[in-house]
Design a protein around this motif. Structure first.
Motif, PDB file in Angstrom:
ATOM      1  N   SER A 157     -12.683  39.046  -1.944  1.00 23.99           N
ATOM      2  CA  SER A 157     -12.726  39.112  -0.489  1.00 23.99           C
ATOM      3  C   SER A 157     -11.400  39.470   0.157  1.00 23.99           C
ATOM      4  O   SER A 157     -11.361  39.859   1.325  1.00 23.99           O
ATOM      5  CB  SER A 157     -13.222  37.776   0.070  1.00 23.99           C
ATOM      6  N   THR A 158     -10.280  39.340  -0.573  1.00 24.38           N
ATOM      7  CA  THR A 158      -8.977  39.681   0.006  1.00 24.38           C
ATOM      8  C   THR A 158      -8.593  41.144  -0.212  1.00 24.38           C
ATOM      9  O   THR A 158      -7.542  41.576   0.254  1.00 24.38           O
ATOM     10  CB  THR A 158      -7.881  38.784  -0.617  1.00 24.38           C
ATOM     11  N   HIS A 160      -8.910  44.204   0.992  1.00 22.41           N
ATOM     12  CA  HIS A 160      -9.424  44.827   2.207  1.00 22.41           C
ATOM     13  C   HIS A 160      -9.535  46.339   2.102  1.00 22.41           C
ATOM     14  O   HIS A 160     -10.199  46.959   2.929  1.00 22.41           O
ATOM     15  CB  HIS A 160      -8.525  44.439   3.390  1.00 22.41           C
ATOM     16  N   ASN A 182     -15.666  40.386   4.723  1.00 22.40           N
ATOM     17  CA  ASN A 182     -14.262  40.691   5.006  1.00 22.40           C
ATOM     18  C   ASN A 182     -13.856  42.068   4.491  1.00 22.40           C
ATOM     19  O   ASN A 182     -12.789  42.576   4.842  1.00 22.40           O
ATOM     20  CB  ASN A 182     -13.356  39.634   4.373  1.00 22.40           C
ATOM     21  N   LEU A 183     -14.690  42.666   3.643  1.00 18.95           N
ATOM     22  CA  LEU A 183     -14.355  43.958   3.026  1.00 18.95           C
ATOM     23  C   LEU A 183     -14.759  45.083   3.968  1.00 18.95           C
ATOM     24  O   LEU A 183     -15.698  45.840   3.718  1.00 18.95           O
ATOM     25  CB  LEU A 183     -15.053  44.094   1.676  1.00 18.95           C
ATOM     26  N   THR A 184     -14.061  45.201   5.061  1.00 17.96           N
ATOM     27  CA  THR A 184     -14.474  46.110   6.126  1.00 17.96           C
ATOM     28  C   THR A 184     -14.312  47.587   5.760  1.00 17.96           C
ATOM     29  O   THR A 184     -14.803  48.448   6.487  1.00 17.96           O
ATOM     30  CB  THR A 184     -13.674  45.810   7.399  1.00 17.96           C
ATOM     31  N   SER A 185     -13.622  47.889   4.666  1.00 18.66           N
ATOM     32  CA  SER A 185     -13.492  49.284   4.218  1.00 18.66           C
ATOM     33  C   SER A 185     -14.577  49.670   3.224  1.00 18.66           C
ATOM     34  O   SER A 185     -14.620  50.815   2.764  1.00 18.66           O
ATOM     35  CB  SER A 185     -12.114  49.515   3.568  1.00 18.66           C
TER      36      SER A 185
END
Length: 454
Positions: A157-158, A160, A182-185
Motif C-alpha cells: 500500500s505504500t 504509490h 492508496n495505490l492511486t497510480s
C-alpha cells in the motif's frame, strides 16, 4: 486475412515484437508463435484473451498475459520483470553460499519486500509493473506460508507509483485490503483465482487511474459498490464466478461511459432488468451477463451500441422480443460477431430483423426460447456464420437455401416445426461438423448429395 481462424508460425526464427495488428483478427481461434525469438509485451484484446500460454512459450523475452511473466517498462523498452529463477544453477555454488541460512529471509519476507521496494520507488529505480514472486526457495507464497491479507496489503500500500498489481491464483485469503485504495497510480488490478470470502472494498473508487479490474473466482460476497464501474478510466471489469456477489444492474451499470468496453459479470447473483441507460456505454464491445438473474426485456436502445462485438445474456429470465438492430444500421454494418441469448423466454417472429443488420456474425445461439417464424432467407448476408443453433423453439416454414452460409461448422435446427425438404444446398457446407434436424416435420428423401459433405 480478416477471416483468418488459425495461424501457426512456431519453430522458426522470427524476432522483434508481436504485431499489435493481430488483435484485429477477430475470428482467430488458434495461434501458435512458440519456439521463436520474439520479444516485448503480448498484445491484449480481441481473441488474444482466449489463447493459452503455450501459444507464446519458448521465446526470448516475451512477457504479459497469458504468461506468468509480467512486463516492466525501462527506458521505453518493455521486458519481463522479476523473472523466475533458473531451474538448474549455471555455476556451482561455493561452500559459503551453500551454508547461507534462508530461514530469516522467509520469516521476514514481507518486511523485506516492503522496505526494499519502498527504497527503490524512493530513488526512482522501479517504474511500472510489479508482480510479487510466487516462490521463494522451496516455499510457495500464500499456501505453505499462509500469508495474511493485512501483511501483503501493508507491504504494497505504500508503493504509490505502482501501476500493475497481478497476484492471480496466489491462494490469498481473508479480506481484500482496503489499503489498496492508496495505490492511486494503479492501472491494472488482477487478483482473480484467490479465496478472499470478502466484499469489494468501497474505497477502490479512489483508483481513478484504474484501467483493468479482474476479481473473478475470488469467492466474493456482499454487494458490488454502486460507483465501482463509474471509474473514469476503467475499460475492462471481470467479476465473474463469484456466486455470492450481489447487486442490481440498474445500480451498478454506469449511466454513461466512453471508455468501458468489456463487462463480464457471469455466474454471480447480480440481477434485475437491464436499464435503458445501458446504451450510453458507447464504447462497449463485450457484455457477458450469462448464468445470471437478468429479468425483463432487452431494451431497444441496445441497437445503439455500434461497437458491440460479443453479447452473451444466456440462461436468464429474459422475456419479450429481440430488438430490431436494422433500424439505425444499413444491411450488414452492425459489428456483432457473437450472440448468445439461449435458455430464455424470448418470443416473436423477428429472425429476419435480427439477422439482417449483421454482416460479421459468426456465432448465433438462440436455443430454447419461444421464437417463431421462418429460418433466415438466403439473401441474408451470413457468409461468416460458423455456428447456428436455433433448436427448441417454434420455428416453422421450410429450410431455405444454405448457399450463403458455406462457413457453417454447426447447424442445429432440431425440435422445431420445420417442414418441407432438406435443401440440396446442404452439400455446399464443406466445413460442417454437426447437422441436427431432428424432431421437425421434414418430408421427402434425404438428398443424395449430402454424402458430399467432407
Amino acid at each position: 486475412m480478416v477471416l483468418l481462424e488459425s495461424l501457426d508460425l512456431s519453430h522458426n526464427r522470427l524476432s522483434r515484437i508481436i504485431p499489435i495488428e493481430l488483435v484485429k483478427l477477430t475470428f482467430l481461434s488458434e495461434l501458435n508463435l512458440s519456439y521463436n525469438y520474439l520479444t516485448g509485451e503480448i498484445p491484449q484484446g480481441g481473441q488474444f484473451f482466449t489463447f493459452e500460454a503455450s501459444s507464446f512459450s519458448n521465446n526470448s523475452d516475451v512477457c504479459g498475459l497469458p504468461l506468468n511473466e509480467p512486463c516492466c517498462d525501462f527506458d521505453e523498452l518493455t521486458k519481463p520483470c522479476l523473472p523466475s529463477p533458473p531451474t538448474t544453477p549455471k555455476v556451482n555454488k561455493t561452500d559459503e553460499e551453500e551454508n547461507v541460512d534462508t530461514s530469516d529471509i522467509e520469516e521476514n519476507m514481507w518486511w523485506r519486500v516492503a522496505v526494499g521496494l519502498s527504497f527503490a520507488f524512493a530513488f526512482n529505480l522501479v517504474i511500472g509493473v510489479l508482480c510479487l514472486p510466487t516462490t521463494l526457495g522451496s516455499r510457495t507464497l500464500g499456501s505453505e506460508l499462509q500469508v495474511a491479507s493485512d501483511e501483503w496489503g501493508k507491504a504494497i500500500s505504500t508503493m504509490h507509483g505502482l501501476r500493475r498489481l497481478q497476484m492471480s491464483n496466489c491462494m490469498l485469503s481473508g479480506l481484500i485490503p482496503p489499503s489498496l485504495a492508496n495505490l492511486t497510480s494503479l492501472h491494472h488490478l488482477q487478483l482473480d483465482g484467490n479465496s478472499f470470502f470478502s466484499s469489494i472494498p468501497a474505497r477502490l473508487h479512489n483508483l481513478s487511474n484504474l484501467v483493468s479490474l479482474k476479481l473473478s473466482s475470488c469467492e466474493l460476497n456482499g454487494s458490488i459498490p454502486s460507483d465501482l464501474l463509474t471509474l473514469p478510466n476503467l475499460q475492462e471489469v471481470d467479476l465473474s464466478a463469484n456466486l455470492d456477489l450481489r447487486g442490481k444492474l440498474s445500480s451498478i451499470l454506469p449511466p454513461h461511459s466512453a471508455r468501458l468496453n468489456n463487462i463480464v459479470l457471469t455466474t454471480t447473483r447480480v440481477g434485475g432488468a437491464i436499464p435503458d441507460s445501458f446504451a450510453n456505454i458507447s464504447s462497449l464491445t463485450l457484455l457477458d451477463l450469462s448464468d445470471f438473474f437478468v429479468q425483463g426485456q432487452l431494451p431497444p436502445t441496445i441497437a445503439n451500441l455500434t461497437g458491440l462485438v460479443m453479447l452473451d445474456i444466456s440462461n436468464n429470465m429474459l422475456r419479450g422480443s429481440i430488438p430490431f438492430f436494422g433500424a439505425k444500421h444499413p444491411l450488414g454494418t452492425f459489428p456483432l460477431a457473437y450472440i448468445d441469448l439461449s435458455y430464455n423466454q424470448l418470443e416473436g417472429n423477428i429472425l429476419s430483423m435480427l439477422f439482417g443488420a449483421f454482416g460479421k456474425l459468426r456465432y448465433v445461439h438462440l436455443r430454447q426460447n419461444l421464437l417463431t417464424g421462418a429460418i433466415p432467407s438466403p439473401d441474408m448476408n451470413l457468409t461468416s456464420l460458423t455456428w447456428l443453433d436455433l433448436s427448441y423453439n417454434k420455428l416453422n416454414g421450410t429450410i431455405s437455401s444454405l448457399a450463403n452460409s458455406k462457413s457453417l461448422v454447426l447447424l442445429d435446427l432440431s425440435n422445431n416445426l420445420l417442414s418441407g425438404k432438406i435443401p440440396a444446398s446442404v452439400n455446399q457446407l464443406l466445413f460442417l461438423e454437426t447437422l441436427d434436424l431432428r424432431n421437425n416435420l421434414l418430408t421427402d428423401a434425404i438428398p443424395n448429395n449430402i454424402s458430399n459433405l467432407s
